[in-house]
Design a protein around this motif. Structure first.
Motif, PDB file in Angstrom:
ATOM      1  N   GLY A 114      -1.649  41.024 -29.568  1.00  0.00           N
ATOM      2  CA  GLY A 114      -0.281  41.004 -30.055  1.00  0.00           C
ATOM      3  C   GLY A 114       0.648  40.407 -29.024  1.00  0.00           C
ATOM      4  O   GLY A 114       1.707  39.850 -29.344  1.00  0.00           O
ATOM      5  N   ARG A 115       0.197  40.506 -27.752  1.00  0.00           N
ATOM      6  CA  ARG A 115       1.002  39.978 -26.644  1.00  0.00           C
ATOM      7  C   ARG A 115       0.063  39.612 -25.504  1.00  0.00           C
ATOM      8  O   ARG A 115      -0.895  40.348 -25.220  1.00  0.00           O
ATOM      9  N   VAL A 116       0.324  38.511 -24.841  1.00  0.00           N
ATOM     10  CA  VAL A 116      -0.463  38.107 -23.677  1.00  0.00           C
ATOM     11  C   VAL A 116       0.457  37.464 -22.655  1.00  0.00           C
ATOM     12  O   VAL A 116       1.323  36.662 -22.996  1.00  0.00           O
ATOM     13  N   SER A 117       0.273  37.861 -21.388  1.00  0.00           N
ATOM     14  CA  SER A 117       1.016  37.269 -20.281  1.00  0.00           C
ATOM     15  C   SER A 117       0.029  36.569 -19.356  1.00  0.00           C
ATOM     16  O   SER A 117      -1.042  37.111 -19.054  1.00  0.00           O
ATOM     17  N   VAL A 118       0.393  35.359 -18.909  1.00  0.00           N
ATOM     18  CA  VAL A 118      -0.513  34.526 -18.119  1.00  0.00           C
ATOM     19  C   VAL A 118       0.203  34.039 -16.860  1.00  0.00           C
ATOM     20  O   VAL A 118       1.323  33.527 -16.931  1.00  0.00           O
ATOM     21  N   GLU A 119      -0.453  34.228 -15.713  1.00  0.00           N
ATOM     22  CA  GLU A 119       0.018  33.691 -14.431  1.00  0.00           C
ATOM     23  C   GLU A 119      -1.024  32.704 -13.931  1.00  0.00           C
ATOM     24  O   GLU A 119      -2.196  33.061 -13.782  1.00  0.00           O
ATOM     25  N   LEU A 120      -0.615  31.465 -13.676  1.00  0.00           N
ATOM     26  CA  LEU A 120      -1.522  30.411 -13.239  1.00  0.00           C
ATOM     27  C   LEU A 120      -1.386  30.170 -11.739  1.00  0.00           C
ATOM     28  O   LEU A 120      -0.280  30.255 -11.181  1.00  0.00           O
ATOM     29  N   SER A 121      -2.504  29.842 -11.101  1.00  0.00           N
ATOM     30  CA  SER A 121      -2.463  29.552  -9.667  1.00  0.00           C
ATOM     31  C   SER A 121      -1.852  28.184  -9.391  1.00  0.00           C
ATOM     32  O   SER A 121      -1.367  27.925  -8.288  1.00  0.00           O
ATOM     33  N   GLU A 122      -1.841  27.305 -10.397  1.00  0.00           N
ATOM     34  CA  GLU A 122      -1.249  25.974 -10.275  1.00  0.00           C
ATOM     35  C   GLU A 122      -0.554  25.626 -11.589  1.00  0.00           C
ATOM     36  O   GLU A 122      -0.994  26.057 -12.651  1.00  0.00           O
ATOM     37  N   PRO A 123       0.527  24.849 -11.535  1.00  0.00           N
ATOM     38  CA  PRO A 123       1.225  24.484 -12.781  1.00  0.00           C
ATOM     39  C   PRO A 123       0.328  23.659 -13.696  1.00  0.00           C
ATOM     40  O   PRO A 123      -0.505  22.881 -13.243  1.00  0.00           O
ATOM     41  N   ARG A 124       0.511  23.868 -14.994  1.00  0.00           N
ATOM     42  CA  ARG A 124      -0.216  23.114 -16.002  1.00  0.00           C
ATOM     43  C   ARG A 124       0.743  22.732 -17.137  1.00  0.00           C
ATOM     44  O   ARG A 124       1.735  23.413 -17.390  1.00  0.00           O
ATOM     45  N   VAL A 125       0.417  21.638 -17.841  1.00  0.00           N
ATOM     46  CA  VAL A 125       1.210  21.213 -18.990  1.00  0.00           C
ATOM     47  C   VAL A 125       1.037  22.226 -20.117  1.00  0.00           C
ATOM     48  O   VAL A 125      -0.079  22.629 -20.442  1.00  0.00           O
ATOM     49  N   LEU A 126       2.137  22.637 -20.718  1.00  0.00           N
ATOM     50  CA  LEU A 126       2.125  23.607 -21.806  1.00  0.00           C
ATOM     51  C   LEU A 126       2.434  22.889 -23.123  1.00  0.00           C
ATOM     52  O   LEU A 126       3.404  22.133 -23.212  1.00  0.00           O
ATOM     53  N   GLU A 127       1.601  23.141 -24.128  1.00  0.00           N
ATOM     54  CA  GLU A 127       1.762  22.511 -25.442  1.00  0.00           C
ATOM     55  C   GLU A 127       2.086  23.576 -26.473  1.00  0.00           C
ATOM     56  O   GLU A 127       1.504  24.659 -26.477  1.00  0.00           O
ATOM     57  N   VAL A 128       3.044  23.271 -27.363  1.00  0.00           N
ATOM     58  CA  VAL A 128       3.428  24.180 -28.434  1.00  0.00           C
ATOM     59  C   VAL A 128       3.476  23.391 -29.738  1.00  0.00           C
ATOM     60  O   VAL A 128       4.331  22.513 -29.898  1.00  0.00           O
ATOM     61  N   ASP A 129       2.560  23.675 -30.650  1.00  0.00           N
ATOM     62  CA  ASP A 129       2.508  22.994 -31.952  1.00  0.00           C
ATOM     63  C   ASP A 129       2.645  21.476 -31.839  1.00  0.00           C
ATOM     64  O   ASP A 129       3.383  20.842 -32.587  1.00  0.00           O
ATOM     65  N   GLY A 130       1.913  20.910 -30.896  1.00  0.00           N
ATOM     66  CA  GLY A 130       1.890  19.463 -30.760  1.00  0.00           C
ATOM     67  C   GLY A 130       2.967  18.877 -29.875  1.00  0.00           C
ATOM     68  O   GLY A 130       2.989  17.661 -29.650  1.00  0.00           O
ATOM     69  N   ASP A 131       3.871  19.713 -29.361  1.00  0.00           N
ATOM     70  CA  ASP A 131       4.929  19.227 -28.476  1.00  0.00           C
ATOM     71  C   ASP A 131       4.610  19.593 -27.034  1.00  0.00           C
ATOM     72  O   ASP A 131       4.226  20.729 -26.733  1.00  0.00           O
ATOM     73  N   ASP A 132       4.797  18.635 -26.128  1.00  0.00           N
ATOM     74  CA  ASP A 132       4.604  18.835 -24.699  1.00  0.00           C
ATOM     75  C   ASP A 132       5.890  19.409 -24.118  1.00  0.00           C
ATOM     76  O   ASP A 132       6.922  18.738 -24.086  1.00  0.00           O
TER      77      ASP A 132
END
Length: 311
Positions: A274-292
């Motif tokens: 129902g909910r997820v939180s994510v911490e990345l060690s390095e930045p990454r490109v985030l995509e939402v419904d086909g949009d960068d």
């Protein structure tokens, strides 16, 4: 459709014209009050949908690609006054495919908008920070980092306009080369974060891609949950294990078994949240419904059950 019902059509002029849409209206449109609201580069649909609601629309039709549909759905989810309908005119049309809305059929899609029944549709909301600015956006299909995001960045826009979603296939090889494993901390439904690593993390409301590929076999856009997939395969051997997981474990074998949830593998982890939180060690490109959306180092995704009703 009851006589006098108000239907608003929000259309993306880069995908179609008002004249083409008017010619495709079903006969039942004569019994409705139809208003027209055009999107723009500065307003992909939220503002136009707000205008439609202010005009008293009972149904708001999103005529465009996945970005237009997402923007209209995002606005409607904040106001429980109108239903959503879709006229798919984009490259992927992923929400329309998952809901069975006619593709490449203006009249068929518009007939659904004016005459079809409605069902509840969940939305995901992603909160993150990109380039120092906080943002919170809705998605109807998928959000994530990794191969899918790189495919969007790497896809040639001219080729996409000529061959549609097949352009993403052309970009897959470059996306694989650009995708690297990253360390991450993942917290599911408020639990203590767990350490993991992978190159692709997808959180989805719908699970089927173009060509009928079931990326998230458990995904149901109306079940009040989101589905998570973490991929970590590197090298041919591990990718073969991933393919075996999709094609056999969660494909052919599942047809003849009683498994109610997707099975994970060494290189492919499935979960429902129902909910997820994510911490990345390095930045990454985030995509939402086909949009960068750009690069980020952390994000949180949560579901809004039955956020809108869609025809």
């Amino acid at each position: 459709m009851m006589a006098g019902s108000r239907i608003a059509i929000v259309w993306n002029p880069s995908k179609t014209s008002r004249e083409d849409l008017e010619r495709a209206l079903p006969a039942s449109a004569a019994d409705a009050e139809v208003s027209w609201h055009e999107t723009s580069p500065d307003d992909p649909g939220q503002g136009a949908a707000g205008e439609a609601l202010a005009a008293g629309a009972a149904v708001v039709v999103a005529a465009g690609g996945d970005g237009t549909v997402r923007a209209v759905a995002e606005r409607l989810a904040q106001d429980d006054a109108a239903e959503l309908a879709i006229v798919p005119l984009g490259t992927g049309n992923l929400l329309a495919r998952n809901l069975g809305v006619p593709i490449n059929d203006l009249r068929g899609a518009l007939t659904r908008a004016f005459e079809g029944p409605s069902r509840a549709l969940d939305l995901g909301w992603i909160t993150t920070e990109v380039d120092g600015a906080a943002t919170r956006q809705a998605f109807a299909v998928l959000a994530g980092i990794g191969i899918d995001a790189h495919m969007i960045v790497e896809t040639d826009d001219d080729l996409k306009s000529k061959v549609g979603w097949l352009a993403y296939v052309e970009s897959l090889g470059r996306a694989l080369r650009a995708t690297e494993v990253v360390q991450m901390a993942i917290a599911l439904d408020g639990a203590t974060p767990e350490q993991a690593e992978g190159h692709t993390l997808i959180v989805g409301n719908c699970g089927t891609l173009q060509g009928g590929i079931a990326l998230l076999p458990d995904a149901d856009p109306s079940d009040g949950e989101l589905d998570l997939l973490l991929l970590s395969a590197e090298g041919i051997g591990q990718w073969l294990d991933t393919l075996r997981s999709f094609i056999w474990d969660n494909g052919i074998r599942r047809l003849f078994s009683r498994h109610e949830r997707a099975e994970s593998a060494d290189t492919a982890t499935h979960a429902r949240v129902g909910r997820v939180s994510v911490e990345l060690s390095e930045p990454r490109v985030l995509e939402v419904d086909g949009d960068d959306l750009g690069e980020t180092s952390s994000f949180t995704v949560e579901v809004q059950p039955a956020a809108v009703r869609v025809r």
